[in-house]
Design an enzyme around this catalytic site. Structure first.
Site, PDB file in Angstrom:
ATOM      1  N   TYR A  98       8.944   0.444   9.788  1.00 33.99           N
ATOM      2  CA  TYR A  98       7.519   0.115   9.811  1.00 33.99           C
ATOM      3  C   TYR A  98       6.745   1.167  10.614  1.00 33.99           C
ATOM      4  O   TYR A  98       5.710   1.675  10.172  1.00 33.99           O
ATOM      5  CB  TYR A  98       7.380  -1.271  10.448  1.00 33.99           C
ATOM      6  CG  TYR A  98       5.985  -1.798  10.656  1.00 33.99           C
ATOM      7  CD1 TYR A  98       5.428  -2.695   9.752  1.00 33.99           C
ATOM      8  CD2 TYR A  98       5.239  -1.454  11.778  1.00 33.99           C
ATOM      9  CE1 TYR A  98       4.153  -3.215   9.958  1.00 33.99           C
ATOM     10  CE2 TYR A  98       3.978  -1.959  11.992  1.00 33.99           C
ATOM     11  CZ  TYR A  98       3.439  -2.837  11.085  1.00 33.99           C
ATOM     12  OH  TYR A  98       2.186  -3.353  11.298  1.00 33.99           O
ATOM     13  N   HIS A 150      -8.380  -6.963  13.425  1.00 31.74           N
ATOM     14  CA  HIS A 150      -8.304  -5.804  12.516  1.00 31.74           C
ATOM     15  C   HIS A 150      -8.791  -6.285  11.149  1.00 31.74           C
ATOM     16  O   HIS A 150      -8.570  -7.443  10.788  1.00 31.74           O
ATOM     17  CB  HIS A 150      -6.839  -5.366  12.467  1.00 31.74           C
ATOM     18  CG  HIS A 150      -6.505  -4.247  11.543  1.00 31.74           C
ATOM     19  ND1 HIS A 150      -7.374  -3.227  11.215  1.00 31.74           N
ATOM     20  CD2 HIS A 150      -5.346  -3.957  10.880  1.00 31.74           C
ATOM     21  CE1 HIS A 150      -6.763  -2.381  10.392  1.00 31.74           C
ATOM     22  NE2 HIS A 150      -5.543  -2.806  10.158  1.00 31.74           N
ATOM     23  N   HIS A 206       2.684  -8.911  11.461  1.00 38.36           N
ATOM     24  CA  HIS A 206       3.720  -8.807  10.422  1.00 38.36           C
ATOM     25  C   HIS A 206       5.091  -9.057  11.048  1.00 38.36           C
ATOM     26  O   HIS A 206       5.400  -8.480  12.103  1.00 38.36           O
ATOM     27  CB  HIS A 206       3.733  -7.411   9.797  1.00 38.36           C
ATOM     28  CG  HIS A 206       2.460  -7.016   9.129  1.00 38.36           C
ATOM     29  ND1 HIS A 206       2.014  -7.613   7.960  1.00 38.36           N
ATOM     30  CD2 HIS A 206       1.523  -6.087   9.441  1.00 38.36           C
ATOM     31  CE1 HIS A 206       0.869  -7.050   7.594  1.00 38.36           C
ATOM     32  NE2 HIS A 206       0.548  -6.135   8.483  1.00 38.36           N
ATOM     33  N   GLU A 255      -8.269  -4.562   7.992  1.00 39.37           N
ATOM     34  CA  GLU A 255      -7.617  -4.129   6.753  1.00 39.37           C
ATOM     35  C   GLU A 255      -7.396  -5.385   5.896  1.00 39.37           C
ATOM     36  O   GLU A 255      -7.181  -6.483   6.427  1.00 39.37           O
ATOM     37  CB  GLU A 255      -6.290  -3.413   7.063  1.00 39.37           C
ATOM     38  CG  GLU A 255      -5.780  -2.647   5.856  1.00 39.37           C
ATOM     39  CD  GLU A 255      -4.645  -1.660   6.172  1.00 39.37           C
ATOM     40  OE1 GLU A 255      -4.210  -1.574   7.332  1.00 39.37           O
ATOM     41  OE2 GLU A 255      -4.203  -0.983   5.218  1.00 39.37           O
ATOM     42  N   ASP A 282      -5.182  -6.941   4.387  1.00 37.13           N
ATOM     43  CA  ASP A 282      -4.081  -7.899   4.612  1.00 37.13           C
ATOM     44  C   ASP A 282      -4.372  -8.842   5.773  1.00 37.13           C
ATOM     45  O   ASP A 282      -3.682  -9.855   5.940  1.00 37.13           O
ATOM     46  CB  ASP A 282      -2.731  -7.184   4.801  1.00 37.13           C
ATOM     47  CG  ASP A 282      -2.749  -6.095   5.855  1.00 37.13           C
ATOM     48  OD1 ASP A 282      -3.793  -5.438   6.018  1.00 37.13           O
ATOM     49  OD2 ASP A 282      -1.717  -5.884   6.516  1.00 37.13           O
ATOM     50  N   HIS A 332      -3.554   0.570  13.735  1.00 34.34           N
ATOM     51  CA  HIS A 332      -3.499   1.872  13.116  1.00 34.34           C
ATOM     52  C   HIS A 332      -4.753   2.208  12.296  1.00 34.34           C
ATOM     53  O   HIS A 332      -4.726   3.154  11.498  1.00 34.34           O
ATOM     54  CB  HIS A 332      -2.257   1.954  12.228  1.00 34.34           C
ATOM     55  CG  HIS A 332      -2.390   1.378  10.848  1.00 34.34           C
ATOM     56  ND1 HIS A 332      -2.534   0.078  10.562  1.00 34.34           N
ATOM     57  CD2 HIS A 332      -2.423   2.022   9.658  1.00 34.34           C
ATOM     58  CE1 HIS A 332      -2.628  -0.101   9.272  1.00 34.34           C
ATOM     59  NE2 HIS A 332      -2.567   1.046   8.684  1.00 34.34           N
ATOM     60  N   ASP A 384      -1.179  -5.205  14.079  1.00 35.86           N
ATOM     61  CA  ASP A 384      -0.197  -4.335  13.414  1.00 35.86           C
ATOM     62  C   ASP A 384       0.851  -3.762  14.378  1.00 35.86           C
ATOM     63  O   ASP A 384       1.979  -3.459  13.958  1.00 35.86           O
ATOM     64  CB  ASP A 384      -0.902  -3.168  12.720  1.00 35.86           C
ATOM     65  CG  ASP A 384      -1.504  -3.559  11.374  1.00 35.86           C
ATOM     66  OD1 ASP A 384      -1.004  -4.509  10.743  1.00 35.86           O
ATOM     67  OD2 ASP A 384      -2.470  -2.904  10.946  1.00 35.86           O
ATOM     68  N   HIS A 424       0.815  -1.223   0.000  1.00 31.89           N
ATOM     69  CA  HIS A 424       0.000   0.000   0.000  1.00 31.89           C
ATOM     70  C   HIS A 424       0.853   1.280   0.000  1.00 31.89           C
ATOM     71  O   HIS A 424       0.734   2.148   0.867  1.00 31.89           O
ATOM     72  CB  HIS A 424      -1.125  -0.002   1.020  1.00 31.89           C
ATOM     73  CG  HIS A 424      -0.773  -0.145   2.482  1.00 31.89           C
ATOM     74  ND1 HIS A 424       0.272   0.487   3.091  1.00 31.89           N
ATOM     75  CD2 HIS A 424      -1.405  -0.834   3.459  1.00 31.89           C
ATOM     76  CE1 HIS A 424       0.267   0.195   4.367  1.00 31.89           C
ATOM     77  NE2 HIS A 424      -0.724  -0.605   4.618  1.00 31.89           N
TER      78      HIS A 424
HETATM   79 FE1  FEO Z   1      -3.505  -2.256   9.164  1.00 35.04          FE
HETATM   80 FE2  FEO Z   1      -1.387  -4.920   8.506  1.00 35.04          FE
HETATM   81  O1  FEO Z   1      -2.875  -3.804   8.268  1.00 35.04           O
END
Ligand code: FEO
Length: 374
Positions: free
Chosen positions: A194, A80, A225, A82, A84, A146, A165, A23
């Site tokens: 990051y 979360h 991640h 998002e 991913d 986030h 995240d 992104h």
């Molecule tokens: Fe806020 Fe790893 O996505």
């Protein structure tokens, strides 16, 4: 690949070693989309924590099924939404349509909007828990760390924080699954990059999260991640504290620029020499060579940010405009900025760059602007 973390706890997420732009953020070392599977043997219940990016659903399902059939999953905790971390939801919930999803109200809205489907969401807020038998999962909403829907989950009996995240890093190493296997320097380099690119605008919210997490006894952090943290938890929490308080180094200078004919690059070198002669540490970034996002790791702790912009058709060069647009969104605070640049006949770019730096509320040093010098 499945990693056994503890007796009955597995990392079953997906690896994406080839991704180079995530992104808008350069990921030269790839990424992972971590998810975790927990078995409560006192009640014979399986709990899935988070999903993965849609394109990796097959890999994810294969990993889960190295442990159990998907149909055995009793609960899903979705920290979360998002894409991913939620892209595999449609496939997973085809197979477990009635499994409850523990998530925030924001996550429920997002899941419905993204996937045009009603999921069996069990909404949670701060202080809520899921008791599965011997295990207690505590939910810690962390809005804007986030995204608005974000939360973390703490598994009390195992002292594991599933942080989503927060505390992540974009890296997909072949042989390192924990922080100590990656090494401290590499861990912090990836984690700061990051933070700067993902979390930087949300310092106050990070401080709120650190306060919520402070009383927890944590032996392992499992982010969504990168590698898991078991040795450097204190270092990482300390760094998040520093970054979220916007603590910068007064002797650190970042010079970022692009140059049409080399004259702006020469100005950058001159500025470097000027500031190094006063004892400052200067890092140079040519946007012709580097992606704009790779500058942010240095911006994170630098007091001085100087931007060099040649003028092209009465505008900044697109590389510099992209960097400034990107940095403006990440909102680094209380810096000292300067715009500089060379031009052939009109020279608007320096003022345009300065206006953006000024719009961030920074202190602005007098601009340096000059005609092309061949
Ligand atoms: Fe806020 Fe790893 O996505």
């Amino acid at each position: 690949m499945v990693i056994k973390i503890r007796e009955n706890i597995y990392a079953v997420g997906a690896r994406d070693p080839e991704v180079r732009i995530f992104h808008g953020y350069a990921t030269p070392f790839g990424a992972t989309y971590n998810a975790y599977l927990v078995y409560d043997d006192s009640s014979d219940k399986w709990i899935l924590i988070d999903n993965v990016k849609a394109a990796f659903t097959e890999q994810f399902v294969t990993n889960i099924e190295e442990v159990i059939p998907v149909e055995r999953i009793d609960y899903v905790i979705q920290n979360h939404i998002e894409p991913d971390h939620s892209g595999s939801c449609p496939v997973i919930f085809e197979r477990i349509p009635n499994a409850p999803i523990y998530c925030t109200a924001g996550a429920q809205r997002g899941l419905k909007a993204y996937y045009q489907k009603d999921f069996n969401c069990q909404l949670v807020k701060l202080g809520d828990t899921l008791k599965t038998g011997k295990y207690t999962f505590h939910f810690i909403p962390a809005p804007m760390v986030h995204w608005p829907d974000s939360m973390l989950t703490y598994l009390e009996e195992e002292k594991i924080l599933f942080s989503n995240d927060a505390f992540g890093q974009h890296i997909c190493p072949d042989n390192a699954f924990y922080d100590d296997e990656l090494g401290y320097e590499r861990l912090m380099e990836r984690a700061s990059d990051y933070y700067a690119n993902i979390v930087l605008p949300f310092g106050m919210q990070v401080q709120g999260l650190l306060k919520q997490a402070a009383p927890l006894e944590i032996e392992l952090i499992c982010p969504s991640h990168g590698v898991m943290l078991r040795k450097h938890i204190g270092d990482m929490v300390e760094a998040y504290g520093r970054w979220s308080r916007n603590e910068v180094q007064d002797d650190k200078v970042v010079i970022v620029y692009d140059s049409m004919w080399g004259s702006t690059a020469e100005m950058a070198e001159k500025i470097r020499a000027d500031f190094e002669s006063t004892g400052k540490k200067v890092s140079m970034h040519s946007l012709r060579e580097e992606h704009y996002s790779s500058v942010m790791g240095d911006v994170l702790e630098a007091k001085f940010i100087f931007v060099g912009a040649s003028t092209l058709n009465n505008n900044m060069m697109p590389t510099v405009a992209a960097f400034l647009t990107y940095m403006r969104g990440l909102k680094p605070k209380d810096r000292i900025g300067m715009a500089f640049g060379s031009y052939g006949w009109s020279g608007e770019a320096v003022k345009q760059a300065e206006d953006i730096l000024s719009g961030l509320g920074w202190t602005i040093l007098p601009q340096r602007r000059q005609l092309y010098r061949g």
